[in-house]
Design an enzyme around this catalytic site. Structure first.
Site, PDB file in Angstrom:
ATOM      1  N   SER A  14       0.826  -1.208   0.000  1.00 20.57           N
ATOM      2  CA  SER A  14       0.000   0.000   0.000  1.00 20.57           C
ATOM      3  C   SER A  14       0.856   1.252   0.000  1.00 20.57           C
ATOM      4  CB  SER A  14      -0.934   0.010   1.215  1.00 20.57           C
ATOM      5  OG  SER A  14      -1.858  -1.048   1.158  1.00 20.57           O
ATOM      6  N   ARG A  42       0.687   7.937   6.059  1.00 19.75           N
ATOM      7  CA  ARG A  42      -0.143   7.043   6.869  1.00 19.75           C
ATOM      8  C   ARG A  42      -1.589   7.512   6.875  1.00 19.75           C
ATOM      9  NH1 ARG A  42       0.296   2.640   9.591  1.00 19.75           N
ATOM     10  NH2 ARG A  42       2.529   2.592   9.141  1.00 19.75           N
ATOM     11  N   HIS A  45      -2.934   6.411   3.642  1.00 24.25           N
ATOM     12  CA  HIS A  45      -3.140   4.962   3.732  1.00 24.25           C
ATOM     13  C   HIS A  45      -4.435   4.633   4.469  1.00 24.25           C
ATOM     14  CE1 HIS A  45      -2.491   1.044   5.891  1.00 24.25           C
ATOM     15  NE2 HIS A  45      -2.143   0.676   4.678  1.00 24.25           N
TER      16      HIS A  45
END
Length: 210
Positions: A14, A42, A45
């Site tokens: 990812s 993050r 994500h």
């Protein structure tokens, strides 16, 4: 049917995809530091939303202050149990920290009813009165962020990313003018998952630096 099954491999893939998309669609985008990059990636994500490249605001001392706060004993106060659940409390504890959410505390419930205000506001009132080093993590309640700003108290850091249509953008805009060290989500976007992702990104970065 073949697909990736290992959690670590899924996450690694990812982040590779996120990096490739940024390089392709925003070739001139530059991260301010490895930690700045870790936080934004993050959050992307977590949300699959690349708007975070532009809407995540950092005070000048945010990364330094939040890193210092999370690397030593202190208390993180969240506005929701969802944010509390998403934070890596095991890793936080390794640095001497703990996480608290008072949204369902009987004192908060009673005070909110008596004062005619949200439980999130009452939870902030209790938190600011407690001893110890503090970081506030807001992902859902604009009233919690507004209340903290009203107290005008010194804190080690604020992650202010409440989501919504009533007061969310305004509370975060007020935070950007408050002088408090922290990170805010400009506009309506945010959420408890985003708040937890920011905390975890800092914790993982600190762990890697050990």
């Amino acid at each position: 049917m073949h697909y990736i099954q290992q959690p670590q491999a899924i996450e690694a893939k990812s982040f590779d995809i996120i990096g490739d998309i940024i390089a392709e669609t925003r070739p001139d985008y530059r991260f301010a530091s490895p930690l700045h990059e870790a936080i934004i990636k993050r959050v992307i994500h977590t949300t699959a939303d690349f708007d975070w490249l532009d809407i995540l605001w950092f005070s000048p001392d945010a990364l330094e202050r939040l890193s210092a706060a999370l690397s030593q004993p202190g208390i993180l106060y969240t506005d929701t149990t969802m944010a509390l659940s998403g934070i890596n409390k095991t890793l936080l504890a390794k640095f001497g920290g703990e996480c608290r959410c008072y949204i369902s505390d009987p004192r908060v419930v009673a005070e909110a009813k008596a004062q005619g205000m949200t439980r999130s506001m009452a939870a902030v009132d209790i938190a600011v009165a407690e001893e110890g080093e503090k970081v506030f993590v807001f992902g859902n309640a604009p009233t919690a962020l507004f209340r903290l700003l009203e107290h005008d108290v010194a804190v080690n850091g604020v992650i202010g990313v409440p989501v919504g249509f009533v007061g969310a953008a305004e509370s975060k805009d007020a935070m950007t003018h408050s002088g408090l060290p922290g990170i805010a989500a400009l506009g309506r976007k945010g959420g408890s998952n985003v708040a937890a992702a920011i905390v975890n990104a800092i914790l993982y970065h600190l762990q890697g630096a050990r």
